[in-house]
Design a protein around this motif. Structure first.
Motif, PDB file in Angstrom:
ATOM      1  N   LEU A 143      69.449  27.415 128.082  1.00 38.19           N
ATOM      2  CA  LEU A 143      68.495  26.846 127.132  1.00 38.19           C
ATOM      3  C   LEU A 143      67.123  27.497 127.286  1.00 38.19           C
ATOM      4  N   ARG A 144      66.747  27.803 128.513  1.00 35.62           N
ATOM      5  CA  ARG A 144      65.461  28.462 128.755  1.00 35.62           C
ATOM      6  C   ARG A 144      65.380  29.795 128.016  1.00 35.62           C
ATOM      7  N   PHE A 145      66.469  30.556 128.059  1.00 36.64           N
ATOM      8  CA  PHE A 145      66.462  31.856 127.392  1.00 36.64           C
ATOM      9  C   PHE A 145      66.342  31.694 125.882  1.00 36.64           C
ATOM     10  N   PHE A 146      67.056  30.706 125.322  1.00 37.19           N
ATOM     11  CA  PHE A 146      66.933  30.441 123.884  1.00 37.19           C
ATOM     12  C   PHE A 146      65.531  29.941 123.544  1.00 37.19           C
ATOM     13  N   ALA A 147      64.987  29.067 124.393  1.00 38.80           N
ATOM     14  CA  ALA A 147      63.659  28.501 124.137  1.00 38.80           C
ATOM     15  C   ALA A 147      62.580  29.574 124.150  1.00 38.80           C
ATOM     16  N   GLN A 148      62.799  30.622 124.921  1.00 41.05           N
ATOM     17  CA  GLN A 148      61.835  31.726 124.978  1.00 41.05           C
ATOM     18  C   GLN A 148      61.928  32.629 123.749  1.00 41.05           C
ATOM     19  N   HIS A 149      62.975  32.410 122.943  1.00 43.41           N
ATOM     20  CA  HIS A 149      63.184  33.260 121.757  1.00 43.41           C
ATOM     21  C   HIS A 149      63.546  32.402 120.551  1.00 43.41           C
ATOM     22  N   GLU A 163      73.258  40.310 124.939  1.00 44.44           N
ATOM     23  CA  GLU A 163      71.896  40.115 125.441  1.00 44.44           C
ATOM     24  C   GLU A 163      71.788  38.800 126.203  1.00 44.44           C
ATOM     25  N   VAL A 164      72.393  37.750 125.645  1.00 45.60           N
ATOM     26  CA  VAL A 164      72.377  36.451 126.302  1.00 45.60           C
ATOM     27  C   VAL A 164      73.153  36.508 127.618  1.00 45.60           C
ATOM     28  N   LEU A 165      74.320  37.111 127.585  1.00 45.34           N
ATOM     29  CA  LEU A 165      75.150  37.205 128.790  1.00 45.34           C
ATOM     30  C   LEU A 165      74.449  37.973 129.904  1.00 45.34           C
ATOM     31  N   LEU A 166      73.847  39.084 129.569  1.00 45.05           N
ATOM     32  CA  LEU A 166      73.183  39.905 130.579  1.00 45.05           C
ATOM     33  C   LEU A 166      71.993  39.181 131.189  1.00 45.05           C
ATOM     34  N   ASN A 167      71.256  38.429 130.374  1.00 44.02           N
ATOM     35  CA  ASN A 167      70.053  37.770 130.865  1.00 44.02           C
ATOM     36  C   ASN A 167      70.339  36.467 131.601  1.00 44.02           C
TER      37      ASN A 167
END
Length: 228
Positions: A164-170, A179-183
């Motif tokens: 969720l943090r990664f989505f919230a940042q974007h 991109e999501v998997l790697l991060n």
């Protein structure tokens, strides 16, 4: 000083000895239980930093044990250790609360690397730095691994919080699957992609409190978190 306290639930005593011995050499404190019931008793008596659970154990299997652990704590990372490599077993593992999955045979080096990833994240989450995101009506406290909306508090697992943090940042941006998997997972492969889909489904359930927050699948590309 111990690098972390680990619950190792593994009924194969030879494998358990090898894992415990190597992890202790790496500076971890390891408590071993040879069945699911003994592991549950140890979990109730100790404060662990991470749980390593074999899937096939007597008295209580890893899936059942993970469910009980998740009732007590959303924060503690759970890694399943198993000889099974079938996709449905991996998906079942993630649905019962696992954060990661390692399949026998594996190298101790790989296991240590995965443990270190979770422990580094846990220490970051426990720091004094407050990290929050506003997603529509939802207030996402990454540091606490919780979503606040109206009078409701939704607890997240560490993997859910990281995703969720990664989505919230974007927010409102299209993100490619790889991109999501790697991060978030650090690797892009088929099985991790399927596990990611499980966590995507979980996040969507959390978003029901605000109809304006939509985690959209962009077919053939990836995802986009829409929030007004």
């Amino acid at each position: 000083m111990s690098r972390g306290k680990i619950l190792l639930a593994e009924d194969d005593r030879n494998l358990a000895f090898v894992i415990k011995d190597n992890l202790q050499d790496e500076g971890f404190e390891v408590i071993h239980a040879s069945d699911g019931e003994a592991a549950w008793q140890q979990f109730q008596k100790n404060d662990f930093d991470i749980c390593l659970l074999d899937v096939n154990m007597p008295l209580r299997d890893g899936f059942a044990l993970a469910k009980k652990i998740r009732v007590e704590s959303d924060m503690i990372p759970i890694i399943f250790i198993t000889a099974k490599s079938l996709e449905e077993d991996r998906i079942k593992g993630f649905n019962t609360g696992a954060d990661d999955y390692i399949t026998k045979p594996f190298s101790i080096k790989e296991l240590v690397l995965r443990i270190n990833v979770f422990l580094r994240r846990s220490k970051k989450l426990q720091s004094d730095v407050l990290e929050e995101y506003q997603i529509g009506k939802l207030r996402f406290a990454y540091t606490e691994m919780k979503i606040y909306v109206d009078n409701e508090i939704i607890s997240l697992t560490q993997r859910e919080a990281d995703l969720l943090r990664f989505f919230a940042q974007h927010i409102n941006k299209i993100l490619k699957r790889e991109e999501v998997l790697l991060n978030v997972w650090g690797k892009d492969d088929y099985f991790l992609g399927r596990s990611m889909d499980v966590f995507i489904t979980k996040l969507r359930k959390h978003f029901k409190a605000d109809p304006d927050v939509v985690l959209e699948t962009i077919h053939g590309i990836g995802f986009r978190l829409n929030a007004g």
